[in-house]
Design a protein around this motif. Structure first.
Motif, PDB file in Angstrom:
ATOM      1  N   LYS A 145       0.827  -1.206   0.000  1.00 46.02           N
ATOM      2  CA  LYS A 145       0.000   0.000   0.000  1.00 46.02           C
ATOM      3  C   LYS A 145       0.860   1.254   0.000  1.00 46.02           C
ATOM      4  CE  LYS A 145      -3.683   2.328   2.602  1.00 46.02           C
ATOM      5  NZ  LYS A 145      -4.654   2.211   3.714  1.00 46.02           N
ATOM      6  N   ALA A 146       0.615   2.111  -0.995  1.00 45.83           N
ATOM      7  CA  ALA A 146       1.353   3.366  -1.111  1.00 45.83           C
ATOM      8  C   ALA A 146       0.502   4.573  -0.735  1.00 45.83           C
ATOM      9  CB  ALA A 146       1.874   3.541  -2.541  1.00 45.83           C
ATOM     10  N   ALA A 147      -0.812   4.458  -0.850  1.00 47.13           N
ATOM     11  CA  ALA A 147      -1.680   5.612  -0.584  1.00 47.13           C
ATOM     12  C   ALA A 147      -3.093   5.134  -0.286  1.00 47.13           C
ATOM     13  CB  ALA A 147      -1.685   6.567  -1.780  1.00 47.13           C
ATOM     14  N   GLY A 148      -3.859   6.024   0.309  1.00 48.78           N
ATOM     15  CA  GLY A 148      -5.264   5.756   0.577  1.00 48.78           C
ATOM     16  C   GLY A 148      -6.042   7.047   0.534  1.00 48.78           C
ATOM     17  N   ILE A 149      -7.353   6.945   0.323  1.00 46.40           N
ATOM     18  CA  ILE A 149      -8.174   8.142   0.288  1.00 46.40           C
ATOM     19  C   ILE A 149      -9.387   7.967   1.197  1.00 46.40           C
ATOM     20  CG2 ILE A 149      -7.468   8.578  -2.092  1.00 46.40           C
ATOM     21  CD1 ILE A 149     -10.322   7.947  -2.949  1.00 46.40           C
ATOM     22  N   ASN A 172       8.419   9.576   1.694  1.00 45.05           N
ATOM     23  CA  ASN A 172       9.828   9.333   2.025  1.00 45.05           C
ATOM     24  C   ASN A 172      10.028   8.402   3.212  1.00 45.05           C
ATOM     25  OD1 ASN A 172      10.600  11.275  -0.008  1.00 45.05           O
ATOM     26  ND2 ASN A 172       9.997  12.873   1.440  1.00 45.05           N
ATOM     27  N   GLN A 173       8.963   8.000   3.869  1.00 47.05           N
ATOM     28  CA  GLN A 173       9.076   7.132   5.038  1.00 47.05           C
ATOM     29  C   GLN A 173       9.585   5.753   4.630  1.00 47.05           C
ATOM     30  OE1 GLN A 173       5.696   7.417   7.609  1.00 47.05           O
ATOM     31  NE2 GLN A 173       6.194   5.589   8.785  1.00 47.05           N
ATOM     32  N   GLU A 174      10.508   5.223   5.396  1.00 43.82           N
ATOM     33  CA  GLU A 174      11.092   3.917   5.058  1.00 43.82           C
ATOM     34  C   GLU A 174      10.898   2.874   6.145  1.00 43.82           C
ATOM     35  OE1 GLU A 174      14.742   4.149   2.350  1.00 43.82           O
ATOM     36  OE2 GLU A 174      15.018   5.895   3.651  1.00 43.82           O
ATOM     37  N   VAL A 175      10.493   3.304   7.334  1.00 46.96           N
ATOM     38  CA  VAL A 175      10.206   2.366   8.422  1.00 46.96           C
ATOM     39  C   VAL A 175       8.765   2.588   8.849  1.00 46.96           C
ATOM     40  CG1 VAL A 175      10.808   1.624  10.751  1.00 46.96           C
ATOM     41  CG2 VAL A 175      12.610   2.371   9.173  1.00 46.96           C
ATOM     42  N   ASN A 182       2.559  -4.112   5.134  1.00 46.57           N
ATOM     43  CA  ASN A 182       2.647  -4.091   3.668  1.00 46.57           C
ATOM     44  C   ASN A 182       2.725  -2.681   3.092  1.00 46.57           C
ATOM     45  OD1 ASN A 182      -0.038  -3.460   4.326  1.00 46.57           O
ATOM     46  ND2 ASN A 182      -0.782  -4.207   2.339  1.00 46.57           N
ATOM     47  N   ALA A 183       3.100  -1.701   3.896  1.00 49.61           N
ATOM     48  CA  ALA A 183       3.211  -0.322   3.399  1.00 49.61           C
ATOM     49  C   ALA A 183       4.484  -0.160   2.563  1.00 49.61           C
ATOM     50  CB  ALA A 183       3.214   0.660   4.564  1.00 49.61           C
ATOM     51  N   VAL A 184       4.426   0.802   1.641  1.00 50.28           N
ATOM     52  CA  VAL A 184       5.592   1.129   0.821  1.00 50.28           C
ATOM     53  C   VAL A 184       5.529   2.614   0.496  1.00 50.28           C
ATOM     54  CG1 VAL A 184       4.492   0.659  -1.420  1.00 50.28           C
ATOM     55  CG2 VAL A 184       6.971   0.377  -1.173  1.00 50.28           C
ATOM     56  N   GLN A 188      11.007   4.281  -1.484  1.00 49.50           N
ATOM     57  CA  GLN A 188      11.391   2.876  -1.567  1.00 49.50           C
ATOM     58  C   GLN A 188      11.213   2.336  -2.981  1.00 49.50           C
ATOM     59  OE1 GLN A 188       8.792   1.623   1.682  1.00 49.50           O
ATOM     60  NE2 GLN A 188      10.587   0.963   2.847  1.00 49.50           N
ATOM     61  N   ILE A 189      10.212   2.850  -3.692  1.00 46.33           N
ATOM     62  CA  ILE A 189       9.940   2.382  -5.046  1.00 46.33           C
ATOM     63  C   ILE A 189      10.930   2.966  -6.052  1.00 46.33           C
ATOM     64  CG2 ILE A 189       8.246   2.423  -6.935  1.00 46.33           C
ATOM     65  CD1 ILE A 189       6.059   2.497  -4.722  1.00 46.33           C
ATOM     66  N   THR A 190      11.211   4.275  -5.924  1.00 42.88           N
ATOM     67  CA  THR A 190      11.994   4.974  -6.947  1.00 42.88           C
ATOM     68  C   THR A 190      13.416   5.309  -6.537  1.00 42.88           C
ATOM     69  OG1 THR A 190      11.359   7.192  -6.201  1.00 42.88           O
ATOM     70  CG2 THR A 190       9.850   6.063  -7.725  1.00 42.88           C
ATOM     71  N   GLY A 191      13.705   5.282  -5.215  1.00 46.97           N
ATOM     72  CA  GLY A 191      15.012   5.693  -4.733  1.00 46.97           C
ATOM     73  C   GLY A 191      15.188   7.201  -4.638  1.00 46.97           C
ATOM     74  N   LYS A 192      14.099   7.961  -4.840  1.00 45.72           N
ATOM     75  CA  LYS A 192      14.169   9.421  -4.823  1.00 45.72           C
ATOM     76  C   LYS A 192      13.380   9.987  -3.647  1.00 45.72           C
ATOM     77  CE  LYS A 192      14.329   9.493  -9.893  1.00 45.72           C
ATOM     78  NZ  LYS A 192      13.627   9.946 -11.128  1.00 45.72           N
ATOM     79  N   ASN A 193      13.738  11.218  -3.246  1.00 43.80           N
ATOM     80  CA  ASN A 193      12.976  11.941  -2.232  1.00 43.80           C
ATOM     81  C   ASN A 193      11.924  12.819  -2.910  1.00 43.80           C
ATOM     82  OD1 ASN A 193      14.204  11.287   0.428  1.00 43.80           O
ATOM     83  ND2 ASN A 193      16.055  12.058  -0.565  1.00 43.80           N
TER      84      ASN A 193
END
Length: 276
Positions: A145-149, A172-175, A182-184, A188-193
């Motif tokens: 899960k990357a986002a929710g509304i 940008n959260q990694e922990v 199952n959060a992402v 973490q996906i792109t390596g960018k801020n």
């Protein structure tokens, strides 16, 4: 909750906004004549951006296209009374005020679907593959899960004058806490801020475009939603109360009902049983 009558004003505690432009400039009420910055209310900390936006509506101080963005949200809301947990300063927490007219109340699910699709439209510019909408409105990359509304509405009799689209997106959260294994995040996906204000600036036009499309072609919104539906045409495990169901996921209808070969289910009636 999607479709909830939120016409009663909440007793909310608000933080002071970073910018002082709380009211739009004279003559700037029309969505097409305003800029993102004219409509942005940037908050250091607030209980919930949806609460803040709803209070502005009830005070008569909201405009179509107003964005409430917080860098810290200490009582963020998710679906069916859940909370949205976010590390301060690391993620996108925003609410967009929208005039849904001439849509009627029967289009509330399609409105939510349009916002979900707009988020996917934007995210595909960051990473083109493997984005899905997990019914009813979570945004997934692969199985994470990357986002929710959370859509909240103001209903006056049979009229639907306002909707607030609350969006939480992991930037940008990694922990993450153990209860959300199952959060992402986009980092973490792109390596960018990513900067929250810039992401919001990019996202709002996508939402406005999809809402405009909904008003002209609702069938396209439903078709696109099902095209991106997480686990469509696959076997899934669903929990209904204490009962565990294994079913093939067929799709979602225009009322937001999940259709499977084991029956049809309203939002909140069943939950996905996620592996791992």
């Amino acid at each position: 909750m999607i479709g909830a009558d939120s016409s009663n004003q909440r007793n909310t505690k608000f933080a002071l906004p970073k910018n002082s432009n709380l009211l739009p400039d004279p003559g700037k009420e029309n969505q097409h004549s305003t800029t993102f910055d004219n409509q942005l209310i940037e908050l250091e900390s607030v209980d919930s951006t949806n609460n803040y936006a709803m209070a502005r509506i009830h005070e008569g101080m909201a405009t179509n296209g107003m964005i409430c963005l917080a860098h810290n949200q200490w009582a963020g809301k998710g679906q069916r009374g859940k909370t949205w947990q976010s590390e301060p300063g690391q993620n996108l927490m925003m609410s967009l005020v929208i005039d849904p007219s001439p849509l009627n109340l029967s289009a509330q699910f399609l409105f939510s679907a349009a916002v979900s699709l707009a988020i996917l439209d934007m995210l595909k510019y960051y990473e083109s593959l493997n984005w899905f909408i997990k019914w009813p409105n979570d945004i997934y990359w692969n199985d994470r899960k990357a986002a929710g509304i959370l859509i909240e509405t103001v209903i006056q009799g049979s009229r639907w004058p306002w909707a607030v689209a609350g969006i939480g997106m992991n930037l940008n959260q990694e922990v993450f806490p153990p209860e959300v294994p199952n959060a992402v995040s986009l980092k973490q996906i792109t390596g960018k801020n990513f900067g929250a204000v810039q992401v919001a600036r990019e996202l709002v036009p996508f939402i406005q475009s999809r809402i405009s499309q909904l008003k002209k072609d609702p069938e396209r919104i439903l078709s696109d939603f099902n095209l991106h539906l997480y686990k469509r045409d696959e076997m899934v495990s669903l929990k209904k109360g204490e009962e565990l169901l294994v079913a093939r996921l067929i799709g979602v209808n225009q009322s937001g009902v999940l259709e499977t070969d084991a029956g049809s289910f309203q939002a909140g009636e069943v939950v996905f049983v996620m592996k791992g």
